[in-house]
Design a protein around this motif. Structure first.
Motif, PDB file in Angstrom:
ATOM      1  N   PRO A 166      25.600 -47.381  53.853  1.00  0.00           N
ATOM      2  CA  PRO A 166      25.339 -48.283  52.727  1.00  0.00           C
ATOM      3  C   PRO A 166      26.638 -48.646  52.004  1.00  0.00           C
ATOM      4  O   PRO A 166      27.572 -47.848  51.962  1.00  0.00           O
ATOM      5  CB  PRO A 166      24.439 -47.451  51.799  1.00  0.00           C
ATOM      6  CG  PRO A 166      23.914 -46.342  52.645  1.00  0.00           C
ATOM      7  CD  PRO A 166      24.961 -46.066  53.665  1.00  0.00           C
ATOM      8  N   PHE A 189      17.629 -42.842  45.506  1.00  0.00           N
ATOM      9  CA  PHE A 189      17.462 -44.106  46.213  1.00  0.00           C
ATOM     10  C   PHE A 189      15.998 -44.457  46.398  1.00  0.00           C
ATOM     11  O   PHE A 189      15.125 -43.582  46.499  1.00  0.00           O
ATOM     12  CB  PHE A 189      18.102 -44.022  47.600  1.00  0.00           C
ATOM     13  CG  PHE A 189      19.597 -44.150  47.594  1.00  0.00           C
ATOM     14  CD1 PHE A 189      20.398 -43.046  47.401  1.00  0.00           C
ATOM     15  CD2 PHE A 189      20.197 -45.382  47.789  1.00  0.00           C
ATOM     16  CE1 PHE A 189      21.784 -43.153  47.388  1.00  0.00           C
ATOM     17  CE2 PHE A 189      21.584 -45.511  47.787  1.00  0.00           C
ATOM     18  CZ  PHE A 189      22.382 -44.397  47.586  1.00  0.00           C
ATOM     19  N   THR A 223      13.366 -46.507  49.133  1.00  0.00           N
ATOM     20  CA  THR A 223      13.288 -46.396  50.590  1.00  0.00           C
ATOM     21  C   THR A 223      13.939 -47.573  51.302  1.00  0.00           C
ATOM     22  O   THR A 223      14.103 -47.534  52.513  1.00  0.00           O
ATOM     23  CB  THR A 223      11.828 -46.300  51.046  1.00  0.00           C
ATOM     24  OG1 THR A 223      11.076 -47.343  50.407  1.00  0.00           O
ATOM     25  CG2 THR A 223      11.226 -44.962  50.699  1.00  0.00           C
ATOM     26  N   TYR A 237      24.358 -36.881  52.526  1.00  0.00           N
ATOM     27  CA  TYR A 237      23.025 -37.460  52.393  1.00  0.00           C
ATOM     28  C   TYR A 237      22.320 -37.375  53.743  1.00  0.00           C
ATOM     29  O   TYR A 237      22.953 -37.406  54.791  1.00  0.00           O
ATOM     30  CB  TYR A 237      23.096 -38.944  52.021  1.00  0.00           C
ATOM     31  CG  TYR A 237      23.481 -39.247  50.605  1.00  0.00           C
ATOM     32  CD1 TYR A 237      24.815 -39.322  50.216  1.00  0.00           C
ATOM     33  CD2 TYR A 237      22.497 -39.481  49.642  1.00  0.00           C
ATOM     34  CE1 TYR A 237      25.169 -39.622  48.911  1.00  0.00           C
ATOM     35  CE2 TYR A 237      22.834 -39.789  48.329  1.00  0.00           C
ATOM     36  CZ  TYR A 237      24.174 -39.862  47.978  1.00  0.00           C
ATOM     37  OH  TYR A 237      24.512 -40.168  46.680  1.00  0.00           O
ATOM     38  N   GLN A 276      19.310 -39.466  55.867  1.00  0.00           N
ATOM     39  CA  GLN A 276      18.451 -40.655  55.917  1.00  0.00           C
ATOM     40  C   GLN A 276      17.441 -40.478  57.041  1.00  0.00           C
ATOM     41  O   GLN A 276      17.815 -40.374  58.211  1.00  0.00           O
ATOM     42  CB  GLN A 276      19.265 -41.930  56.124  1.00  0.00           C
ATOM     43  CG  GLN A 276      18.431 -43.197  55.996  1.00  0.00           C
ATOM     44  CD  GLN A 276      19.273 -44.460  55.978  1.00  0.00           C
ATOM     45  OE1 GLN A 276      20.166 -44.643  56.794  1.00  0.00           O
ATOM     46  NE2 GLN A 276      18.998 -45.363  55.032  1.00  0.00           N
ATOM     47  N   LYS A 298      12.455 -43.484  58.206  1.00  0.00           N
ATOM     48  CA  LYS A 298      11.946 -44.571  57.366  1.00  0.00           C
ATOM     49  C   LYS A 298      13.013 -45.094  56.411  1.00  0.00           C
ATOM     50  O   LYS A 298      12.702 -45.807  55.464  1.00  0.00           O
ATOM     51  CB  LYS A 298      10.716 -44.091  56.582  1.00  0.00           C
ATOM     52  CG  LYS A 298       9.543 -43.744  57.476  1.00  0.00           C
ATOM     53  CD  LYS A 298       8.314 -43.353  56.688  1.00  0.00           C
ATOM     54  CE  LYS A 298       7.177 -43.039  57.639  1.00  0.00           C
ATOM     55  NZ  LYS A 298       5.967 -42.578  56.940  1.00  0.00           N
ATOM     56  N   LYS A 299      14.241 -44.754  56.672  1.00  0.00           N
ATOM     57  CA  LYS A 299      15.399 -45.243  55.910  1.00  0.00           C
ATOM     58  C   LYS A 299      15.518 -44.620  54.515  1.00  0.00           C
ATOM     59  O   LYS A 299      16.304 -45.122  53.703  1.00  0.00           O
ATOM     60  CB  LYS A 299      15.359 -46.784  55.758  1.00  0.00           C
ATOM     61  CG  LYS A 299      15.546 -47.514  57.063  1.00  0.00           C
ATOM     62  CD  LYS A 299      16.994 -47.553  57.455  1.00  0.00           C
ATOM     63  CE  LYS A 299      17.243 -48.582  58.537  1.00  0.00           C
ATOM     64  NZ  LYS A 299      18.668 -48.694  58.859  1.00  0.00           N
ATOM     65  N   PHE A 300      14.732 -43.577  54.241  1.00  0.00           N
ATOM     66  CA  PHE A 300      14.825 -42.946  52.924  1.00  0.00           C
ATOM     67  C   PHE A 300      16.079 -42.087  52.872  1.00  0.00           C
ATOM     68  O   PHE A 300      16.255 -41.176  53.684  1.00  0.00           O
ATOM     69  CB  PHE A 300      13.575 -42.123  52.638  1.00  0.00           C
ATOM     70  CG  PHE A 300      13.588 -41.469  51.294  1.00  0.00           C
ATOM     71  CD1 PHE A 300      13.433 -40.095  51.175  1.00  0.00           C
ATOM     72  CD2 PHE A 300      13.772 -42.208  50.140  1.00  0.00           C
ATOM     73  CE1 PHE A 300      13.454 -39.479  49.921  1.00  0.00           C
ATOM     74  CE2 PHE A 300      13.793 -41.612  48.895  1.00  0.00           C
ATOM     75  CZ  PHE A 300      13.633 -40.236  48.787  1.00  0.00           C
ATOM     76  N   LEU A 301      16.946 -42.379  51.912  1.00  0.00           N
ATOM     77  CA  LEU A 301      18.239 -41.724  51.786  1.00  0.00           C
ATOM     78  C   LEU A 301      18.173 -40.727  50.638  1.00  0.00           C
ATOM     79  O   LEU A 301      17.880 -41.081  49.495  1.00  0.00           O
ATOM     80  CB  LEU A 301      19.304 -42.800  51.489  1.00  0.00           C
ATOM     81  CG  LEU A 301      20.767 -42.446  51.541  1.00  0.00           C
ATOM     82  CD1 LEU A 301      21.170 -41.999  52.934  1.00  0.00           C
ATOM     83  CD2 LEU A 301      21.593 -43.649  51.124  1.00  0.00           C
ATOM     84  N   ILE A 348      20.040 -37.275  48.695  1.00  0.00           N
ATOM     85  CA  ILE A 348      21.234 -36.457  48.566  1.00  0.00           C
ATOM     86  C   ILE A 348      20.925 -35.011  48.948  1.00  0.00           C
ATOM     87  O   ILE A 348      19.830 -34.495  48.682  1.00  0.00           O
ATOM     88  CB  ILE A 348      21.826 -36.519  47.148  1.00  0.00           C
ATOM     89  CG1 ILE A 348      23.212 -35.875  47.125  1.00  0.00           C
ATOM     90  CG2 ILE A 348      20.881 -35.902  46.123  1.00  0.00           C
ATOM     91  CD1 ILE A 348      24.019 -36.209  45.910  1.00  0.00           C
ATOM     92  N   PHE A 368      24.793 -39.004  56.340  1.00  0.00           N
ATOM     93  CA  PHE A 368      25.904 -39.786  55.794  1.00  0.00           C
ATOM     94  C   PHE A 368      26.733 -38.926  54.853  1.00  0.00           C
ATOM     95  O   PHE A 368      26.210 -38.227  53.989  1.00  0.00           O
ATOM     96  CB  PHE A 368      25.388 -40.997  55.004  1.00  0.00           C
ATOM     97  CG  PHE A 368      24.846 -42.102  55.861  1.00  0.00           C
ATOM     98  CD1 PHE A 368      23.484 -42.242  56.049  1.00  0.00           C
ATOM     99  CD2 PHE A 368      25.702 -43.001  56.473  1.00  0.00           C
ATOM    100  CE1 PHE A 368      22.967 -43.255  56.830  1.00  0.00           C
ATOM    101  CE2 PHE A 368      25.198 -44.031  57.263  1.00  0.00           C
ATOM    102  CZ  PHE A 368      23.835 -44.146  57.441  1.00  0.00           C
ATOM    103  N   PHE A 412      30.390 -44.793  51.461  1.00  0.00           N
ATOM    104  CA  PHE A 412      29.709 -44.080  52.534  1.00  0.00           C
ATOM    105  C   PHE A 412      30.459 -44.191  53.856  1.00  0.00           C
ATOM    106  O   PHE A 412      31.087 -45.217  54.156  1.00  0.00           O
ATOM    107  CB  PHE A 412      28.295 -44.635  52.719  1.00  0.00           C
ATOM    108  CG  PHE A 412      27.335 -44.192  51.647  1.00  0.00           C
ATOM    109  CD1 PHE A 412      27.332 -44.794  50.396  1.00  0.00           C
ATOM    110  CD2 PHE A 412      26.433 -43.161  51.889  1.00  0.00           C
ATOM    111  CE1 PHE A 412      26.451 -44.388  49.405  1.00  0.00           C
ATOM    112  CE2 PHE A 412      25.556 -42.747  50.904  1.00  0.00           C
ATOM    113  CZ  PHE A 412      25.562 -43.349  49.662  1.00  0.00           C
ATOM    114  N   ARG A 437      24.296 -39.780  63.768  1.00  0.00           N
ATOM    115  CA  ARG A 437      22.887 -39.805  64.194  1.00  0.00           C
ATOM    116  C   ARG A 437      22.600 -38.540  64.980  1.00  0.00           C
ATOM    117  O   ARG A 437      23.075 -38.361  66.097  1.00  0.00           O
ATOM    118  CB  ARG A 437      22.629 -41.053  65.044  1.00  0.00           C
ATOM    119  CG  ARG A 437      21.176 -41.314  65.373  1.00  0.00           C
ATOM    120  CD  ARG A 437      21.012 -42.681  66.026  1.00  0.00           C
ATOM    121  NE  ARG A 437      21.346 -43.745  65.087  1.00  0.00           N
ATOM    122  CZ  ARG A 437      20.479 -44.335  64.268  1.00  0.00           C
ATOM    123  NH1 ARG A 437      19.221 -43.999  64.273  1.00  0.00           N
ATOM    124  NH2 ARG A 437      20.873 -45.298  63.464  1.00  0.00           N
TER     125      ARG A 437
END
Lengths: 113, 114
Positions: free
Chosen positions: A44, A103, A105, B35, B37, B40-43, B45, B90, B105, B110
């Motif tokens: 990001p 954050f 989603t 972080y 992720q 579902k792209k939820f990031l 900490i 990340f 970032f 992955r």
């Protein structure tokens, strides 16, 4: 229920459209609001930040915060295919203990030719 | 020059193994973060270090242990990997770790646990 809610999309719009991306939050301690853009397979990157209710404009992007409704928005004017990415809202409170971001989603946006 | 770099970019491993991910920043920042992720792209900490001192430690299993040999490096070691650890990790850094400091970032690692 998550502290920050964001519609995951995907959102598909034609080139040139105005895009509206939104987040709602439940924690009144959040004082700072950010929008991050994440391209596929990348980290990001910060797009905009604001810390008060009202609007903040930067080129084609406008960030809007309504603290009374706990609602923030990002508007993209004249959207371009290069705007296709996932947009993450992020929030930060005044609590001690570092620069902790919470954050949403993320909303996946696709701008089509 | 890459500001925040991570190695490896991809990591495929078996359940039960131990693995490490390395992160380095050349921005001269005092604060670094990890972080996670999910699919579902939820990031979210995991940890934050300021000048080698642990500042943020979210509810993360003890199998995850960050290590900061100096303020330019923050590594993440994961013991006894589980299927649910599969995600993109990340690393990020910010100048002083204060409110509104921009976080930069890395490209992500992955991790796939089979």
């Amino acid at each position: 229920q998550k502290e920050v809610e964001q519609d995951p999309g995907p959102l598909s719009v034609p080139e040139g459209a105005i895009v509206s991306l939104n987040c709602t939050y439940s924690n009144s301690a959040f004082q700072y609001f950010m929008w991050y853009r994440q391209y596929s397979r990348k980290g990001p990157e910060l797009l905009m930040y604001t810390y008060s209710s009202g609007n903040k404009e930067d080129g084609r992007f406008t960030a809007q915060v309504d603290k009374s409704s706990k609602y923030i928005s990002l508007f993209i004017r004249d959207s371009q295919p290069s705007d296709s990415a996932t947009y993450l809202c992020a929030m930060e409170g005044l609590t001690g203990g570092g620069n902790k971001l919470t954050f949403g989603t993320g909303t996946q946006l696709k701008v089509e030719l | 020059d890459t500001a925040v770099s991570q190695t490896p970019k991809y990591l495929v491993t078996q359940m039960g193994n131990d693995k490490s991910i390395k992160c380095e920043q050349n921005l001269g920042h005092d604060t670094m973060y990890w972080y996670k992720q999910d699919s579902k792209k939820f990031l979210k900490i995991m940890f934050s270090y300021n000048n080698k001192e642990l500042i943020i430690n979210e509810t993360v299993p003890n199998r995850f242990s960050p290590k900061s040999p100096d303020k330019a490096h923050l590594n993440l070691h994961i013991n006894s990997l589980e299927l649910g650890d599969s995600a993109v990790y990340f690393c990020a850094s910010s100048h002083l770790g204060r409110a509104l400091d921009t976080q930069y970032f890395g490209p992500g690692t992955r991790l796939t646990v089979l």
